[in-house]
Every structure is written in C-alpha cells, then in structure tokens.
Design a protein around this motif. Sequence first.
Motif, PDB file in Angstrom:
ATOM      1  N   VAL A 189       0.859  -1.108  -0.069  1.00  0.00           N
ATOM      2  CA  VAL A 189       0.113   0.156  -0.128  1.00  0.00           C
ATOM      3  C   VAL A 189       0.914   1.200   0.081  1.00  0.00           C
ATOM      4  N   ILE A 190       1.907   1.210   0.727  1.00  0.00           N
ATOM      5  CA  ILE A 190       2.841   2.342   0.985  1.00  0.00           C
ATOM      6  C   ILE A 190       3.522   2.592  -0.277  1.00  0.00           C
ATOM      7  N   TYR A 191       3.885   1.509  -1.182  1.00  0.00           N
ATOM      8  CA  TYR A 191       4.597   1.406  -2.457  1.00  0.00           C
ATOM      9  C   TYR A 191       3.921   2.141  -3.589  1.00  0.00           C
ATOM     10  N   GLU A 192       2.437   1.733  -3.330  1.00  0.00           N
ATOM     11  CA  GLU A 192       1.435   2.499  -4.427  1.00  0.00           C
ATOM     12  C   GLU A 192       1.304   4.098  -4.088  1.00  0.00           C
ATOM     13  N   ALA A 193       1.428   4.512  -2.937  1.00  0.00           N
ATOM     14  CA  ALA A 193       1.583   5.668  -2.456  1.00  0.00           C
ATOM     15  C   ALA A 193       2.700   6.499  -3.058  1.00  0.00           C
ATOM     16  N   ILE A 194       3.743   5.753  -2.803  1.00  0.00           N
ATOM     17  CA  ILE A 194       5.004   6.387  -3.423  1.00  0.00           C
ATOM     18  C   ILE A 194       5.084   6.524  -4.856  1.00  0.00           C
ATOM     19  N   TYR A 195       4.568   5.332  -5.366  1.00  0.00           N
ATOM     20  CA  TYR A 195       4.565   5.312  -7.052  1.00  0.00           C
ATOM     21  C   TYR A 195       3.695   6.462  -7.625  1.00  0.00           C
ATOM     22  N   GLN A 196       2.722   6.810  -6.810  1.00  0.00           N
ATOM     23  CA  GLN A 196       1.562   7.930  -7.301  1.00  0.00           C
ATOM     24  C   GLN A 196       2.389   9.306  -7.188  1.00  0.00           C
ATOM     25  N   ILE A 197       2.973   9.401  -6.004  1.00  0.00           N
ATOM     26  CA  ILE A 197       3.813  10.817  -5.707  1.00  0.00           C
ATOM     27  C   ILE A 197       5.037  10.699  -6.853  1.00  0.00           C
ATOM     28  N   GLU A 198       5.801  10.054  -7.022  1.00  0.00           N
ATOM     29  CA  GLU A 198       6.937  10.037  -7.785  1.00  0.00           C
ATOM     30  C   GLU A 198       6.661  10.097  -9.210  1.00  0.00           C
ATOM     31  N   LYS A 199       5.691   9.166  -9.645  1.00  0.00           N
ATOM     32  CA  LYS A 199       5.430   8.825 -11.088  1.00  0.00           C
ATOM     33  C   LYS A 199       4.417  10.077 -11.695  1.00  0.00           C
ATOM     34  N   HIS A 200       3.642  10.592 -10.899  1.00  0.00           N
ATOM     35  CA  HIS A 200       2.416  11.387 -11.492  1.00  0.00           C
ATOM     36  C   HIS A 200       2.541  12.563 -10.626  1.00  0.00           C
ATOM     37  N   ASP A 201       2.430  12.831  -9.377  1.00  0.00           N
ATOM     38  CA  ASP A 201       2.486  14.245  -8.844  1.00  0.00           C
ATOM     39  C   ASP A 201       3.980  14.724  -8.964  1.00  0.00           C
ATOM     40  N   ILE A 202       5.157  14.298  -8.673  1.00  0.00           N
ATOM     41  CA  ILE A 202       6.177  14.936  -8.780  1.00  0.00           C
ATOM     42  C   ILE A 202       6.691  15.267 -10.351  1.00  0.00           C
ATOM     43  N   GLY A 203       6.097  14.081 -11.154  1.00  0.00           N
ATOM     44  CA  GLY A 203       6.406  14.097 -12.643  1.00  0.00           C
ATOM     45  C   GLY A 203       5.731  15.415 -13.229  1.00  0.00           C
ATOM     46  N   SER A 204       4.388  15.688 -12.913  1.00  0.00           N
ATOM     47  CA  SER A 204       3.562  16.745 -13.177  1.00  0.00           C
ATOM     48  C   SER A 204       4.189  18.214 -12.852  1.00  0.00           C
ATOM     49  N   ILE A 205       4.774  18.186 -11.486  1.00  0.00           N
ATOM     50  CA  ILE A 205       5.460  19.509 -11.167  1.00  0.00           C
ATOM     51  C   ILE A 205       6.787  19.705 -11.853  1.00  0.00           C
ATOM     52  N   ASN A 206       7.464  18.578 -12.289  1.00  0.00           N
ATOM     53  CA  ASN A 206       8.915  18.801 -13.062  1.00  0.00           C
ATOM     54  C   ASN A 206       8.383  19.165 -14.545  1.00  0.00           C
ATOM     55  N   ALA A 207       7.292  18.686 -15.127  1.00  0.00           N
ATOM     56  CA  ALA A 207       6.690  19.103 -16.472  1.00  0.00           C
ATOM     57  C   ALA A 207       6.516  20.514 -16.312  1.00  0.00           C
ATOM     58  N   SER A 208       5.829  21.165 -15.470  1.00  0.00           N
ATOM     59  CA  SER A 208       5.237  22.491 -15.337  1.00  0.00           C
ATOM     60  C   SER A 208       6.760  23.282 -15.226  1.00  0.00           C
ATOM     61  N   ILE A 209       7.745  22.994 -14.278  1.00  0.00           N
ATOM     62  CA  ILE A 209       8.926  23.753 -13.988  1.00  0.00           C
ATOM     63  C   ILE A 209       9.624  23.629 -15.463  1.00  0.00           C
ATOM     64  N   GLU A 210       9.683  22.529 -16.259  1.00  0.00           N
ATOM     65  CA  GLU A 210      10.303  22.556 -17.416  1.00  0.00           C
ATOM     66  C   GLU A 210       9.602  23.550 -18.456  1.00  0.00           C
ATOM     67  N   GLN A 211       8.346  23.668 -18.439  1.00  0.00           N
ATOM     68  CA  GLN A 211       7.497  24.377 -19.218  1.00  0.00           C
ATOM     69  C   GLN A 211       7.743  26.053 -18.942  1.00  0.00           C
ATOM     70  N   LEU A 212       8.171  26.271 -17.710  1.00  0.00           N
ATOM     71  CA  LEU A 212       8.643  27.750 -17.327  1.00  0.00           C
ATOM     72  C   LEU A 212       9.841  27.919 -17.728  1.00  0.00           C
ATOM     73  N   ARG A 213      10.912  27.066 -17.630  1.00  0.00           N
ATOM     74  CA  ARG A 213      12.036  27.192 -18.249  1.00  0.00           C
ATOM     75  C   ARG A 213      12.162  27.481 -19.784  1.00  0.00           C
ATOM     76  N   LEU A 214      11.188  26.788 -20.366  1.00  0.00           N
ATOM     77  CA  LEU A 214      11.279  26.887 -21.789  1.00  0.00           C
ATOM     78  C   LEU A 214      10.594  28.299 -22.174  1.00  0.00           C
ATOM     79  N   ALA A 215       9.544  28.639 -21.479  1.00  0.00           N
ATOM     80  CA  ALA A 215       8.991  29.867 -21.768  1.00  0.00           C
ATOM     81  C   ALA A 215       9.784  31.010 -21.363  1.00  0.00           C
ATOM     82  N   GLU A 216      10.530  31.227 -20.338  1.00  0.00           N
ATOM     83  CA  GLU A 216      11.703  32.049 -19.945  1.00  0.00           C
ATOM     84  C   GLU A 216      12.649  31.958 -21.176  1.00  0.00           C
TER      85      GLU A 216
END
Length: 562
Positions: free
Chosen positions: A180-207
């Motif tokens: 159960v904990i592994y699924e929570a870790i997977y959700q954060i690493e694969k989706h939540d953090i991945g989404s934040i990293n994608a948004s940060i990269e979009q900001l870098r490219l926009a700048e």
Amino acid sequence: MNNTLLSTRKRSVGEWVKSGSPWVWLNAGAVAISLVLVIGLLGLIAFRGLGHFWPGQIIVADYQPPGQTIRTVAGEITDSEEVPATRLESSGLDVVDGQELYTRDLLKQGNRDLSGADFVWIVDEWLSSRQYPENIMVLERREWGNFYGFLESVQEGGATVVTGESAWTIFNERLDRALVIYEAIYQIEKHDIGSINASIEQLRLAERRLELSGDIDPVRQAEIQAERKLLNQEYQQLETQLRDLYRAFNRDSFVARTVDGQTLEQPISKVVRAYQPNTMSLTDKIGFYFDKVGEFILDDPREANTEGGVFPAIFGTVMMVILMSIMVTPFGVIAAVYLREYANQGWMTRAIRVAVNNLAGVPSIVYGVFGLGFFIYFAGAKIDNLFFAEALPSPTFGTPGLLWASITLALLTLPVVIVATEEGLSRIPRSVREGSLALGATKAETLWRVVLPMASPAMMTGLILAVARAAGEVAPLMLVGVVKLAPSLPLDGNYPYLHLDQKFMHLGFHIFDVGFQSPNVEAARPLVYATALLLVIVIAVLNLSAVAIRNRLREKYKSLED
C-alpha cells in the motif's frame, strides 16, 4: 477388352483433371495443412507462455552425482529432457556403466544473490529423499529474482517481532502494508512529482523563449519566478511526504533460511509477492494464476524486463498502429484516386504503378534508415530550429520518437493501401459513375458521394494488411523511436498530453530484447512466448476491428454493386 477399359479410364481421368477438381482438392489440402500448422504454432506459444504463470510445486531433495558430495536442493522443476550419458560425461560428470539415457531436469532454484544462478540442470536419477514441505515459501522480489526458503522471523526497526510458525501471518500483514505504501510512493514519484517537473520545465522553456525573442520584461519575469516558487514549494512538500513514506516503507524486514542453511535478511519492501505453493488449493492456484496474468498485462516491467508486466509495450504498439493508420489511410486513398480517376493512363502512370509495387518489396530496414536520415536528422532538426529553439541543444523532434516511428511505418505500408484501394476503385461499374453524372452530379461529387463509399471496403482491406504488417515490424523501429524501457507513457496528464516526441516501447522489440539480450535467458524464455502470444492477440484484435468495419460497409453498399 483390356485396351478399351484402359482407354476409358484414361478418358475419365483426363476429364476429371480438365474439370479442375484436382486443383480444388490440392488447394483445400494446402489450406488445411496451413491451418493445422498455424493452430499448432499458436497452441505451442500459448502452452509455453501461459503455463509460466501457474504456481508449481516446490521440491526439496538430496542431490548427489556419482563421486561428489551430497547436497540439498530446492526449487521448481520447469522442464525435463532425455540426454545421452556421453553428454553428461562431456560435462565432467561420472555416469553409471550400461545406462545410456538420463532424465535431466531444469530446476528453478532462485536465490540468485546467494547462489549466483536462478536455474540449474540436475539429473533426476541422482535425486533422493524428495519432499514437498508445506512451509517453504516463494518470494518474488524487486531485485535478484525469486527467493526459495523458510521464514525465520519478522523484524521491525531491527528488533524481532515474531518467530516460528506465526511469523508467516505477520509477514503477510506487513507485506500488504508495504505494498500500500509502495502504491502511494509510486503515485507521488510517477505522477505528482512528474507533473511538477513538467510544469517547471515549461516555465524554463517559456523564459528561454522570451530571452531569445527579446520580449522579456521584469513583470513577466517576476510572474515566472512566482510560479516557479509555488511549484518548488509543492515539490518540497511532496519530498517531505516521500521521506516519511520511505521511512515507513523500509521499517519492516525479515530473516529467511535457504535449504542449504544460508541466511538472508532483507527489507519486506523488496518483496512483491509471497506465497507457499505446496499448501495452495486448486482455487488458490487459479486465483494466483489470473493475478499473475493481470500483472503481466497491466504492470510495468522490472528485473531487466524478465519480470513484471508489459503494459507500456502494449500501449506503445497500439498507439503507434493507430497513428500510422491515421496517416497512411488518407495519403494512400488520395494517391489511388489520382492514379485511377484523374491521371492519364499512359506510360507514366504505368511506371508509377510499377514503382509502387516495387516499394512494397523493399526491406523494412531500408525504411528505417530513410526515416532516421530524413525525418529525424533533417525534418526533425528543422522543426527544432523553427519551433523549439529554446530547448536547444537538447533535441525535441530531432531525435527518434513516436511520431517518426509512425510516419516511417506509414511510408512502409503506403503501397499496400494504394494497391488495395485501386483494386476497389476498378471494381466499381462504369455505369454507376455515368448514372451519377447523368443526374447532374459533378465528377468530384460522384467521387465523394458514390465511388469512395462503394470502395471503402477495399480501403479497409488495405488498412487491415497495413496494420498486420506494421504491428509486427521491429527493424525500422530500432532506428526511429523504440527503446528497451521507456520511463513514461507517450500519453499522460501533462500538456500537450500526447507526446509525439517521446520514445516508446513495442511488443516486437520487447520480444527481441528479452529473447536475445537478456542476462537471464532461462527466466526470460517463458516471457518470450507470453509476449509473442500477446502480440498476436493485439494484432488480431486490431485486424478484427477493421474487418468488422469492412463487413459493415460491404453490406451497406452491396445493393449498389449489384
């Protein structure tokens, strides 16, 4: 009288040959043989592939080759074969005089981190004291493959919680908690953090885009910095959650013992699945079997693609075929319509048809080289310079990806669609065209409303052939986009959602990689069969969908053809 009877028989045989009946029987026999071979091949693939997921009995026995020290072995017998005594002698083993054949078993002993090998060949005649202990367990681990042995104790924070027979129940409870904990870790690493990293990269490219265009100003720069700060705060919060989850994830551990007395202490978080096959009922085994099949279809691969699932490869294969179909159908239909309906039927048109037919026979690797040179190095580089200059020198489309793989296979299957569509257009009676023109329709209206709908079953036939060929191609994909392991799917929740520039996994390449480049050949072999069966099923589903559409169109326009 004999001559008369002989001439009569010759006459009857000649009439029978002229009637064409022998050719009918020969064709029927050839079709029957082909069906038997295809069904037999699919049956072999299904038996060797699907049987891999069934939980086998774990044997514990004493093993003593002649002249060697006795030792205890344990594992699952996955294969057996008859071998001559000379073959064993060439391997440095002593054999009994007078015995010419021996039965050799392939034992999956696991414990690769302790013994160095997952599989070992043993001679069945040299086994003794065979037992099937109920408390022996199998642990499927995230690393080092399976573990076969006995559970000694469960620990929490380095302190022993329970030992003995009751440890198995506590172990399974702690394992469920860890999963159960592994699924929570997977959700954060694969989706939540991945989404934040994608948004940060979009900001870098926009700048960077604003800097290149000279339009950057303090207000816009402050907005970007504020957005980046918010994203960094969210990232820090997620990192804190991850630290807490990992601390809880690695809290529990276990101690286990192998049949030869070696001890293993490992975190429970390293275990994916635990079971005791010698105590499982038939119902338990059926449930386990379908659970493993579901994991194979829906999960990501692990252990160098020799464990886990193949869902990214299924997704990549289907996505590539769909994109290829969207690209090849309009271009193939337009080319066929021009050649059949508009082009002057002279030597130039005949030469084009010959060229199209010849293109269908070009080796697929040639298309891969062309796609690499033209689409990626030329067109992709131009697109990067024009539209993605802010990302340079890191290429966006100037590197192999899903888009170029789909276009390359569309080019490869284009001749098939052109030929099939032309055949369909040629079968439409001229009277249908003339009737439409006589009623006042223009040539374009006749083509769009009458001719193309009636030729649509032929178009679908061409598409079926194109899908059948493209889905199984591997050679060109190795150059234009396919990889052994893709970190993420080409379709996700991050803008622009469908990432045509990303590399992807493919079932055909997965078979090649697992079958010929795997470091653990014996463990990979059943997965080769299972993946091959899955590829056949995927192609069959895609083709049957197209066949259903074609049959529906054929019935719809059957009255017009009559």
